[in-house]
Design a protein around this motif. Structure first.
Motif, mmCIF file in Angstrom:
data_model
loop_
_atom_site.group_PDB
_atom_site.id
_atom_site.type_symbol
_atom_site.label_atom_id
_atom_site.label_comp_id
_atom_site.label_asym_id
_atom_site.label_seq_id
_atom_site.Cartn_x
_atom_site.Cartn_y
_atom_site.Cartn_z
ATOM 1 N N GLN A 324 11.653 -9.665 -6.499
ATOM 2 C CA GLN A 324 10.261 -10.091 -5.992
ATOM 3 C C GLN A 324 9.071 -8.861 -6.121
ATOM 4 N N THR A 325 9.789 -7.774 -6.047
ATOM 5 C CA THR A 325 8.898 -6.430 -6.140
ATOM 6 C C THR A 325 8.577 -6.120 -7.618
ATOM 7 N N ALA A 326 9.275 -6.511 -8.532
ATOM 8 C CA ALA A 326 9.103 -6.269 -10.055
ATOM 9 C C ALA A 326 8.275 -7.480 -10.540
ATOM 10 N N GLU A 327 8.268 -8.687 -9.854
ATOM 11 C CA GLU A 327 7.350 -9.504 -10.365
ATOM 12 C C GLU A 327 5.863 -9.538 -9.642
ATOM 13 N N ALA A 328 5.902 -8.936 -8.667
ATOM 14 C CA ALA A 328 4.600 -8.505 -8.110
ATOM 15 C C ALA A 328 3.909 -7.284 -8.802
ATOM 16 N N LEU A 329 4.681 -6.329 -9.626
ATOM 17 C CA LEU A 329 4.190 -5.429 -10.376
ATOM 18 C C LEU A 329 3.392 -5.843 -11.690
ATOM 19 N N LYS A 330 3.936 -7.093 -12.142
ATOM 20 C CA LYS A 330 3.360 -7.689 -13.170
ATOM 21 C C LYS A 330 1.927 -8.287 -13.094
ATOM 22 N N ASN A 331 1.941 -8.700 -11.842
ATOM 23 C CA ASN A 331 0.341 -9.235 -11.431
ATOM 24 C C ASN A 331 -0.003 -8.646 -10.327
ATOM 25 N N PRO A 332 -0.200 -7.355 -10.480
ATOM 26 C CA PRO A 332 -0.584 -6.384 -9.111
ATOM 27 C C PRO A 332 -1.693 -6.947 -8.155
ATOM 28 N N GLN A 333 -1.444 -7.181 -6.740
ATOM 29 C CA GLN A 333 -2.596 -7.279 -6.037
ATOM 30 C C GLN A 333 -2.678 -6.315 -5.200
ATOM 31 N N GLU A 334 -3.782 -5.156 -5.471
ATOM 32 C CA GLU A 334 -4.014 -3.764 -4.869
ATOM 33 C C GLU A 334 -4.390 -4.147 -3.384
ATOM 34 N N GLY A 335 -4.327 -2.817 -2.875
ATOM 35 C CA GLY A 335 -4.865 -3.126 -1.558
ATOM 36 C C GLY A 335 -3.519 -2.618 -0.618
ATOM 37 N N THR A 336 -3.596 -3.010 0.803
ATOM 38 C CA THR A 336 -2.546 -2.700 1.837
ATOM 39 C C THR A 336 -2.321 -3.958 2.424
ATOM 40 N N LEU A 337 -1.197 -3.920 3.211
ATOM 41 C CA LEU A 337 -0.658 -4.808 4.077
ATOM 42 C C LEU A 337 -1.033 -4.581 5.504
ATOM 43 N N SER A 338 -2.040 -5.284 6.109
ATOM 44 C CA SER A 338 -2.093 -4.891 7.420
ATOM 45 C C SER A 338 -1.167 -5.695 8.445
ATOM 46 N N CYS A 339 -0.687 -4.882 9.554
ATOM 47 C CA CYS A 339 0.185 -5.603 10.703
ATOM 48 C C CYS A 339 -0.607 -6.113 11.539
ATOM 49 N N ALA A 340 -2.142 -6.371 11.490
ATOM 50 C CA ALA A 340 -3.014 -6.653 12.749
ATOM 51 C C ALA A 340 -3.127 -8.268 12.185
ATOM 52 N N PRO A 341 -3.427 -8.981 13.625
ATOM 53 C CA PRO A 341 -3.604 -10.392 13.311
ATOM 54 C C PRO A 341 -4.453 -10.781 12.118
ATOM 55 N N CYS A 342 -5.387 -9.994 11.826
ATOM 56 C CA CYS A 342 -6.523 -10.338 11.014
ATOM 57 C C CYS A 342 -5.542 -10.322 9.400
ATOM 58 N N SER A 343 -4.351 -9.711 9.506
ATOM 59 C CA SER A 343 -3.483 -9.677 8.549
ATOM 60 C C SER A 343 -3.819 -8.842 7.296
ATOM 61 N N VAL A 344 -4.755 -8.663 6.940
ATOM 62 C CA VAL A 344 -5.052 -7.911 5.571
ATOM 63 C C VAL A 344 -6.041 -6.990 5.717
ATOM 64 N N SER A 345 -5.738 -5.747 5.584
ATOM 65 C CA SER A 345 -7.006 -4.763 5.516
ATOM 66 C C SER A 345 -6.835 -3.765 4.203
ATOM 67 N N THR A 346 -7.874 -3.051 3.985
ATOM 68 C CA THR A 346 -7.548 -1.914 3.183
ATOM 69 C C THR A 346 -7.734 -0.401 3.787
ATOM 70 N N GLY A 347 -7.469 -0.611 5.260
ATOM 71 C CA GLY A 347 -7.310 0.724 5.775
ATOM 72 C C GLY A 347 -7.714 0.211 7.294
ATOM 73 N N CYS A 348 -7.418 1.452 7.971
ATOM 74 C CA CYS A 348 -7.589 0.948 9.641
ATOM 75 C C CYS A 348 -8.898 1.841 9.928
ATOM 76 N N SER A 349 -9.615 1.178 11.216
ATOM 77 C CA SER A 349 -10.739 1.697 11.669
ATOM 78 C C SER A 349 -9.977 2.977 12.457
ATOM 79 N N PRO A 350 -11.206 3.797 12.677
ATOM 80 C CA PRO A 350 -10.965 4.956 13.581
ATOM 81 C C PRO A 350 -9.992 4.624 14.739
#
Length: 358
Positions: A324-350
């Motif tokens: 699964q990881t190898a496949e994701a690397l072929k078509n990368p979706q950059e950014g991070t994976l958020s644990c918050a209910p908004c579900s996706v973020s590129t970083g945390c607020s202060p």
């Protein structure tokens, strides 16, 4: 290279490192310790790295008094989100994002000593819905001190692994938490295994414990035969009793990782909370000497690393990706994976840059 070949031979032939031997190795040259840990990693640990992500499925107002935790209601920490069990949509959105970024395990994490009976039913509903949509995803939970009935219900819903950190040594634990006992954690882990569930358990270092405490934790985890061990680093949070703690020196993390590898030679050792405090050089060295897995993306109340960046790190260190990881690397979706209910973020607020560990 300064590999202690006698130590490697001893471990690979089934020998177990004792407390006294671990202290001796830690007192020796760092190069010897690190290179020996790398040799054991290459011979005994999985060369396929594993990534997992989490969603903070219930946040804040925890009844427990863990002295490091921003979510405890005992401490006055501003900016911590408070909400009940999340609905299906945030869980589904986070899972889809996780899969798209090569994450193969997805864990629902809740604050509190343990969920109520109603909350267990809600969580089981979330898991069933998740598994119906994504049968390939391995679903884990970190829900506190679960009963046998809770564990059986979660297993039947589709959960495969229970996470419950021991956090530190048995002797030091009362210094950082008095609202529940060490043996309650061990009972949860043993009951989980008896229910046919896999287990995950690790610790939080940098709380004022000694090297001996860290070694004793590694020995406790070995006695429980834990296959997945997250190593969290304290991120001091203002407002908690440990808010004024000094940051853990990078070398201490490397020594801990090396000793954990020698004591638990076949386990997955995971980068976890607080890791962004470590230098890039330290993270690369940790992957070389023994860390072969990661909780990727954001944590409960602290920022994390991109799953794809983690994947590249492990590949650079000589590990192989899961399919699964190898496949994701072929078509990368950059950014991070958020644990918050908004579900996706590129970083945390202060306000979210606070460490909390289940």
């Amino acid at each position: 290279m300064s590999v202690l070949t006698d130590v490697v031979s001893f471990i690979t032939s089934g020998g177990v490192i004792t407390l006294e031997r671990a202290l001796e190795l830690a007192a020796g040259p760092r190069e010897d310790l690190f290179d020996t840990a790398e040799a054991v990693t290459r011979r005994m640990a999985s060369r396929t790295f594993n990534l997992c992500g989490i969603i903070n499925a219930k946040s804040g107002r925890c009844s427990e008094n863990c002295r490091w935790c921003a979510q405890s209601r005992h401490w006055d920490v501003p900016g911590v989100a408070v909400y009940p069990i999340v609905g299906d949509d945030p869980v589904e959105t986070g899972a889809k994002r996780a899969l798209s970024m090569g994450v193969t395990r997805y864990s629902l994490v809740t604050s509190g000593r343990k969920p109520s009976a109603r909350e267990i039913r809600e969580l089981c509903d979330r898991v069933r819905t998740l598994k119906a949509a994504h049968p390939e995803l391995e679903v884990c939970v970190s829900l506190g001190l679960l009963s046998k009935r809770d564990l059986e219900a979660l297993r039947d819903a589709g959960v495969v692994r229970i996470h419950c950190n021991l956090e530190t040594s048995r002797n030091f634990f009362p210094e950082v938490c008095t609202s529940h006992a060490y043996d309650e954690k061990i009972r949860t882990l043993r009951d989980s295994r008896e229910a046919g569930l896999d287990i995950c358990s690790g610790g939080l270092i940098g709380m004022g414990e000694t090297l001996r405490d860290r070694i004793e934790l590694a020995l406790e985890l070995r006695a429980l035969d834990v296959p997945s061990i997250p190593i969290n680093v304290l991120h001091p949070v203002a407002g908690t009793p440990l808010g004024g703690s000094a940051l853990l020196p990078d070398e201490d993390f490397l020594v801990t990782a090396a000793l954990f590898r020698l004591i638990n030679p076949t386990a997955y050792l995971r980068f976890a909370g607080g890791r962004l405090q470590l230098s890039a050089e330290t993270v690369r060295e940790a992957a070389r000497i023994g860390i072969n897995a990661a909780i990727s993306g954001d944590f409960l109340t602290t920022c994390g690393a991109s799953p794809l960046d983690d994947a590249r790190l492990f590949i650079e260190a000589g590990y192989e990706p899961e399919a699964q990881t190898a496949e994701a690397l072929k078509n990368p979706q950059e950014g991070t994976l958020s644990c918050a209910p908004c579900s996706v973020s590129t970083g945390c607020s202060p306000a979210e840059e606070q460490t909390a560990v289940s």
